[in-house]
Design an enzyme around this catalytic site. Structure first.
Site, short mmCIF file in Angstrom:
data_model
loop_
_atom_site.label_atom_id
_atom_site.label_comp_id
_atom_site.label_asym_id
_atom_site.label_seq_id
_atom_site.Cartn_x
_atom_site.Cartn_y
_atom_site.Cartn_z
N THR A 39 1.09 -1.04 -0.11
CA THR A 39 0.15 0.09 -0.02
C THR A 39 0.92 1.19 0.02
O THR A 39 1.30 1.69 1.10
CB THR A 39 -0.81 -0.09 1.43
N VAL A 79 7.02 -8.75 6.20
CA VAL A 79 5.49 -9.06 6.13
C VAL A 79 5.33 -10.23 6.90
O VAL A 79 5.82 -11.06 7.43
CB VAL A 79 5.39 -9.02 4.52
N SER A 133 13.73 -10.09 17.88
CA SER A 133 12.73 -10.11 19.15
C SER A 133 13.01 -8.87 19.88
O SER A 133 14.04 -8.16 19.72
CB SER A 133 13.33 -11.06 19.87
N LYS A 188 14.74 -18.35 17.19
CA LYS A 188 13.76 -17.39 17.42
C LYS A 188 12.48 -18.23 18.01
O LYS A 188 11.87 -17.67 18.78
CB LYS A 188 13.36 -16.37 16.17
N HIS A 191 12.89 -19.08 21.36
CA HIS A 191 12.96 -17.93 22.28
C HIS A 191 11.51 -17.62 22.51
O HIS A 191 11.02 -17.32 23.93
CB HIS A 191 13.46 -16.93 21.62
N ASN A 192 10.61 -18.05 21.40
CA ASN A 192 9.21 -17.50 21.76
C ASN A 192 8.56 -18.50 22.84
O ASN A 192 7.55 -18.37 23.30
CB ASN A 192 8.21 -17.30 20.59
N GLU A 195 9.33 -17.62 26.21
CA GLU A 195 8.68 -16.62 26.34
C GLU A 195 7.13 -16.92 26.74
O GLU A 195 6.76 -16.48 27.93
CB GLU A 195 8.48 -15.60 25.15
N LYS A 266 -0.01 -16.67 18.56
CA LYS A 266 0.32 -16.67 16.99
C LYS A 266 0.84 -17.94 16.35
O LYS A 266 1.14 -18.06 15.16
CB LYS A 266 1.08 -15.46 16.62
#
Length: 488
Positions: A39, A79, A133, A188, A191-192, A195, A266
């Site tokens: 956009t 994205v 992160s 990662k 890591h999440n 978390e 997510k």
């Protein structure tokens, strides 16, 4: 029309929150950044506002973006994970040359990064799949960056990545090369997962004090403020303190009290648990944290069940301050288990994939910028410095001592939660894992007998070498044929 003179050091596609702030971070470190967003009005709005007067070039097409980049070109894609990343890659590749670099900085699933690394290598394009992160603030001021992919790309992106990354207290950038293919996004993902575990444990500590001790948010705010000055010093404890001290403008109540108890997710926590199952690693605490979110999302069902499955609360008769101190130690011990399981998973994946992930270096990368940043991670780095082949953090002398010191409080808190009907799935599963990990003889001997009885799955014997399998004709008429032995 005259040809565009390439002046940009790096390009970025995707001006959502993380993309915008990473661009501003790069520009603040002296880099010229070309930006594009599908956009295009967003590009113009960005240039007219936050990017105004900075070394940021707006473009209205991927062709224009590429034309503004110095060679070898470096383009970061920010994205939504999945098909959108592949779509952007497909648009960019025809405009690139061998030796150019494509970087996916989103929350992509690690197998996608492995696939992209291999596919783009065949076209001469260097792919980097990197975990980033730190959220909005981290992206702007210095995130933790976990790059993997084609190692030939690392020298080309290293200066930018290490400049914009957070710095550990000793000045070391919270960014280093993780490994090939999907290693960066794998780290990662873990890591999440950790978390998820950290957040759930903090929520359980909060809930125990709220339910058992009837503490109100202002008092809880003071508790978390004190905890943040000790071994639990971390970003998540810090923001929990601030959340508990925040008042809702509309009602005047504590903001936390007007937020519905239905959590979202997510998918990275779920991916971590699936990978643990694939690698045969008991990731019990993080699994419970994922399922706790799933249970919370069943709000209407829980409300209905609460009217049928009555809770018969008993009052807490202990010393409140002693309980608060016990909860602190139980939270700390459980946190150690969460990290022990997470690092054990990375070790198993490195062995399975041949990625050679350096766990000590990962701990250093997480010391600043990221959501799980904490003083505690320095101790993990020290543990892997003492023994780079450490199988489990619990075996390290420091962590052995810390868990032993907290054990009595940990048991008291878990017992109190169970006695009073306060759910603490992550904290109690952490304790069960600890007890299981240090138990030389588990009841799996009976389990193997059961498997052999109904399915002839065989078993090993205590009086024979490992690797030899046996079958018993339990009923006297089952025969001697055994099933194939295998482990998932």
């Amino acid at each position: 029309m005259a040809a565009i003179q390439p002046t940009a050091d790096i390009g970025l596609v995707g001006l959502a929150v993380m993309g915008e702030n990473l661009v501003l971070n790069m520009a603040s470190h002296g880099y010229t950044v070309a930006v594009f967003n599908r956009t295009t009005a967003r590009v113009d709005a960005f240039l007219a506002d936050r990017a105004k007067g900075k070394t940021i070039i707006g473009t209205h097409s991927v062709k224009e973006l590429v034309a503004n980049l110095k060679r070898p070109r470096k383009i970061m894609i920010m994205v939504k994970a999945g098909a959108p990343v592949d779509q952007v890659i497909d648009e960019l590749v025809p405009l690139l040359e061998p030796g150019d670099v494509l970087i996916d900085g989103g929350n992509s699933h690690f197998p996608d990064s492995t696939r992209r690394t291999r596919a783009l290598k065949e076209k001469g394009i260097l792919f980097v799949g990197t975990g980033v992160s730190g959220g909005e603030e981290g992206a702007l001021k210095g995130p933790s960056i976990m790059p993997g992919g084609n190692p030939d790309a690392w020298p080309l992106v290293k200066p930018i990545f290490q400049d914009i990354a957070a710095k550990a207290p000793d000045g070391t950038p919270c960014c280093d090369w993780v490994g090939p293919e999907g290693a960066g996004h794998y780290v990662k993902m873990v890591h999440n997962g950790i978390e998820y575990g950290d957040m759930q444990l903090i929520c359980e500590a909060y809930f125990l004090m709220r339910r058992l001790l009837k503490m109100e948010p202002p008092a809880l705010r003071d508790v978390f403020d004190r905890w943040n000055k000790g071994p639990l010093d971390s970003y998540l404890i810090e923001i929990t303190r601030d959340i508990l001290g925040h008042k809702d403008e509309e009602t005047g109540k504590a903001t936390v009290d007007v937020i519905l108890d239905a959590a979202g997710q997510k998918g990275t926590g779920k991916w971590t648990v699936i990978s643990a199952c694939d690698n045969g690693v008991p990731l019990t605490l993080i699994a419970e944290a994922v399922f706790a979110r799933a249970l919370s999302a069943q709000k209407d069902e829980r409300v209905a069940a609460s009217k049928v499955l009555k809770v018969h609360p008993t009052s807490f008769n202990g010393n409140p301050q002693t309980m608060v101190d016990d909860v602190e130690r139980a939270l700390y011990a459980s946190k150690i288990i969460s990290y022990a399981q997470g690092f054990a998973l990375m070790r198993a994946m490195a062995k399975e994939s041949g990625w050679e992930i350096n766990n000590g270096a990962v701990a250093m990368m997480w010391r600043g910028g990221c959501i799980i940043r904490s003083a505690f991670l320095g101790r993990i780095k020290e543990a892997f410095d003492r023994d780079p082949n450490l199988t489990n953090l619990l075996i390290d002398p420091f962590f052995t001592q810390e868990v032993s010191r907290a054990e009595e409080s940990w048991r008291h808190v878990c017992a109190s939660a169970i006695t009073h009907g306060v759910p603490a799935p992550a904290m109690t599963s952490a304790l069960s894992y600890f007890d299981g990990y240090r138990t030389a003889d588990l009841p799996a001997n009976l389990l193997q007998a059961q498997r052999d009885f109904f399915g002839a799955h065989t078993y090993e014997r205590t009086d024979k070498p490992r690797g030899q399998f046996f079958h018993t004709n339990w009923t006297g008429h089952g025969g001697t044929t055994a099933s194939t032995t295998y482990n998932v």
